[in-house]
Motif scaffolding. Structure first.
Motif, short mmCIF file in Angstrom:
data_model
loop_
_atom_site.label_atom_id
_atom_site.label_comp_id
_atom_site.label_asym_id
_atom_site.label_seq_id
_atom_site.Cartn_x
_atom_site.Cartn_y
_atom_site.Cartn_z
N ILE A 185 175.10 101.08 2.56
CA ILE A 185 176.37 100.58 3.10
C ILE A 185 176.27 99.06 3.21
CG2 ILE A 185 177.97 100.63 5.05
CD1 ILE A 185 176.87 103.45 5.68
N VAL A 186 177.18 98.35 2.59
CA VAL A 186 177.11 96.89 2.52
C VAL A 186 177.85 96.25 3.69
CG1 VAL A 186 177.79 94.86 1.18
CG2 VAL A 186 176.87 96.89 0.02
N ARG A 187 177.21 95.32 4.34
CA ARG A 187 177.82 94.50 5.39
C ARG A 187 177.43 93.04 5.13
NH1 ARG A 187 178.57 98.00 10.00
NH2 ARG A 187 179.55 99.87 9.13
N GLU A 188 178.18 92.39 4.23
CA GLU A 188 177.93 91.01 3.85
C GLU A 188 176.48 90.81 3.37
OE1 GLU A 188 179.24 88.46 7.00
OE2 GLU A 188 181.35 89.01 6.77
N ASP A 189 175.63 90.18 4.18
CA ASP A 189 174.27 89.88 3.73
C ASP A 189 173.24 90.92 4.16
OD1 ASP A 189 175.02 87.54 2.43
OD2 ASP A 189 174.84 86.34 4.26
N ILE A 190 173.71 92.08 4.61
CA ILE A 190 172.78 93.13 5.00
C ILE A 190 173.18 94.45 4.35
CG2 ILE A 190 172.17 92.06 7.21
CD1 ILE A 190 174.02 94.05 8.57
N ILE A 191 172.20 95.33 4.27
CA ILE A 191 172.42 96.71 3.80
C ILE A 191 172.13 97.64 4.97
CG2 ILE A 191 171.43 98.56 2.39
CD1 ILE A 191 173.10 96.95 0.67
N CYS A 192 173.03 98.59 5.20
CA CYS A 192 172.85 99.55 6.29
C CYS A 192 172.61 100.95 5.75
CB CYS A 192 174.08 99.58 7.20
SG CYS A 192 174.40 98.06 8.10
N ASN A 193 171.76 101.68 6.43
CA ASN A 193 171.58 103.11 6.19
C ASN A 193 171.95 103.82 7.48
OD1 ASN A 193 170.33 102.78 3.53
ND2 ASN A 193 168.63 101.90 4.67
N MET A 194 172.85 104.78 7.39
CA MET A 194 173.33 105.47 8.58
C MET A 194 172.74 106.87 8.68
SD MET A 194 177.18 106.46 9.89
CE MET A 194 177.16 108.07 9.12
N THR A 195 172.16 107.18 9.83
CA THR A 195 171.61 108.50 10.11
C THR A 195 172.57 109.24 11.02
OG1 THR A 195 169.37 107.61 9.96
CG2 THR A 195 169.62 109.77 10.99
N TYR A 196 172.92 110.47 10.64
CA TYR A 196 173.88 111.27 11.42
C TYR A 196 173.26 112.64 11.68
CZ TYR A 196 178.27 113.68 12.60
OH TYR A 196 179.26 114.40 13.22
N ILE A 197 173.08 112.95 12.97
CA ILE A 197 172.51 114.23 13.37
C ILE A 197 173.29 114.79 14.55
CG2 ILE A 197 170.40 115.49 13.99
CD1 ILE A 197 168.81 112.99 13.26
N GLY A 198 173.89 115.96 14.37
CA GLY A 198 174.55 116.65 15.47
C GLY A 198 175.60 115.83 16.19
N GLY A 199 176.37 115.06 15.44
CA GLY A 199 177.44 114.28 16.03
C GLY A 199 177.03 112.90 16.51
N GLU A 200 175.74 112.60 16.48
CA GLU A 200 175.23 111.28 16.90
C GLU A 200 174.82 110.48 15.66
OE1 GLU A 200 175.24 110.27 20.05
OE2 GLU A 200 176.04 112.21 20.72
N TYR A 201 175.05 109.17 15.70
CA TYR A 201 174.72 108.35 14.54
C TYR A 201 174.03 107.06 14.95
CZ TYR A 201 178.90 105.63 15.72
OH TYR A 201 179.84 104.86 16.37
N THR A 202 173.21 106.55 14.04
CA THR A 202 172.58 105.25 14.21
C THR A 202 172.65 104.49 12.89
OG1 THR A 202 170.40 106.19 13.63
CG2 THR A 202 170.95 106.04 15.99
N PHE A 203 172.67 103.17 12.97
CA PHE A 203 172.66 102.32 11.78
C PHE A 203 171.38 101.49 11.77
CE2 PHE A 203 177.18 103.15 11.96
CZ PHE A 203 177.58 103.14 10.64
N ASP A 204 170.75 101.39 10.61
CA ASP A 204 169.62 100.49 10.42
C ASP A 204 170.04 99.43 9.41
OD1 ASP A 204 168.02 103.23 11.11
OD2 ASP A 204 166.88 101.46 11.69
N ALA A 205 169.82 98.17 9.76
CA ALA A 205 170.24 97.07 8.90
C ALA A 205 169.02 96.31 8.39
CB ALA A 205 171.16 96.12 9.66
N VAL A 206 169.03 95.99 7.09
CA VAL A 206 167.96 95.19 6.49
C VAL A 206 168.59 94.13 5.59
CG1 VAL A 206 166.24 97.03 6.55
CG2 VAL A 206 167.72 96.80 4.55
N HIS A 207 167.76 93.17 5.18
CA HIS A 207 168.22 92.10 4.31
C HIS A 207 168.76 92.66 3.00
CE1 HIS A 207 167.60 89.05 1.11
NE2 HIS A 207 168.02 88.20 2.04
N ARG A 208 169.87 92.11 2.54
CA ARG A 208 170.47 92.55 1.28
C ARG A 208 170.08 91.61 0.16
NH1 ARG A 208 176.78 91.96 -0.46
NH2 ARG A 208 176.66 93.06 -2.45
N THR A 209 169.42 92.15 -0.84
CA THR A 209 169.10 91.40 -2.05
C THR A 209 170.18 91.70 -3.08
OG1 THR A 209 166.74 91.59 -1.59
CG2 THR A 209 167.37 91.01 -3.84
#
Length: 276
Positions: A185-209
């Motif tokens: 998932i692109v957010r300008e200069d970062i890439i996000c990976n979203m984890t979704y379990i049982g209705g709860e979610y978290t986002f992890d953001a790292v540098h986008r190359t």
């Protein structure tokens, strides 16, 4: 004597171009996980390179997996599947292993397309078969394109607002998987990976190359699988995979490597343990 975690790795084998099994096997091995390959096809080069030779192993797959009827795996990691017959055989393997070992975790990387398009080898029938296979998985790792394809959602690019990403994840979870990881998932200069379990979610953001290398999804899923097999919780494993992929992508770009040859992960494998 302690037992190593054991993973059945279902994917194609490409002789040249870092992807699929040639990525999964070294990544799992370096983290102390026994990687047991299940080749679905053999290619001289990956399909992004011209002039490759190809052998489909669909007809051989049932006998191959049947010979493992007396084995138990801690995880099954399934990647690219290029035929409906393969998906049916792999589904049966999921079911059999779950019966033998209810604690076996099935990680399904839903390799179907990228950048809003299906891969050339994919058909609507294969998309429907993949949608069915998802219901037998514990964790799925679609990119944004694949998430849209699996849920019949119009694709409008890799940039997703949180509400859009959560809606996609909810629809994917409704297909039957226990957990969903939407990657890239692109957010300008970062890439996000979203984890979704049982209705709860978290986002992890790292540098986008801002360079698209072949095999990035394979490297992410392979590190994710290895971390899970080592006992990491899913959100932590996603974080590990994202950080390592970001480091490898930046390194590969600095080296000036051709994008079609894939990510130069080999020199950084020795550092992978540090990301856990």
């Amino acid at each position: 004597m302690s037992r190593l975690p054991c993973v059945a790795c279902i994917n194609d084998l490409s002789g040249y171009g870092r992807c699929s099994l040639t990525t999964a096997l070294p990544v799992l091995s370096v983290l102390g996980v026994q990687a047991c390959p299940v080749p679905t096809a053999v290619l001289s080069k990956h399909t992004g390179l011209a002039g490759y030779a190809f052998t489909d192993l669909t007809d051989f797959l049932p006998a191959y997996l049947q010979s493992w009827h007396d084995l138990q795996f801690d995880m099954i990691y399934s990647g690219f599947l290029g035929a409906e017959g393969q998906m049916n055989t792999v589904r049966d393997f999921f079911i059999t292993q779950k019966k033998q070992n209810p604690h076996c975790t099935v990680l399904l990387d839903t390799v179907m397309g990228d950048n809003g398009k299906l891969y050339d080898t994919y058909t609507p029938a294969l998309c429907r078969a993949m949608r069915t296979l998802v219901s037998y998985a514990d964790i799925i790792t679609p990119n944004v394109t694949e998430a849209c394809l699996l849920t019949d959602t119009p694709y409008h690019g890799e940039t997703l607002h949180t509400t859009e990403a959560v809606t996609l994840a909810e629809q994917l979870a409704a297909l039957g998987s226990k957990a969903v990881v939407i990657t890239g998932i692109v957010r300008e200069d970062i890439i996000c990976n979203m984890t979704y379990i049982g209705g709860e979610y978290t986002f992890d953001a790292v540098h986008r190359t801002k360079c698209l290398f072949s095999g990035t999804g394979d490297l992410f899923a392979s590190v994710l699988c290895a971390a899970l097999a080592r006992g990491c919780a899913l959100p932590d494993a996603v974080n590990t995979a994202g950080k390592f992929l970001s480091a490898v992508t930046q390194y590969t770009k600095q080296q000036g490597a051709p994008a079609e040859e894939g990510l130069r992960f080999e020199p950084l494998l020795r550092t992978l343990e540090d990301y856990l």
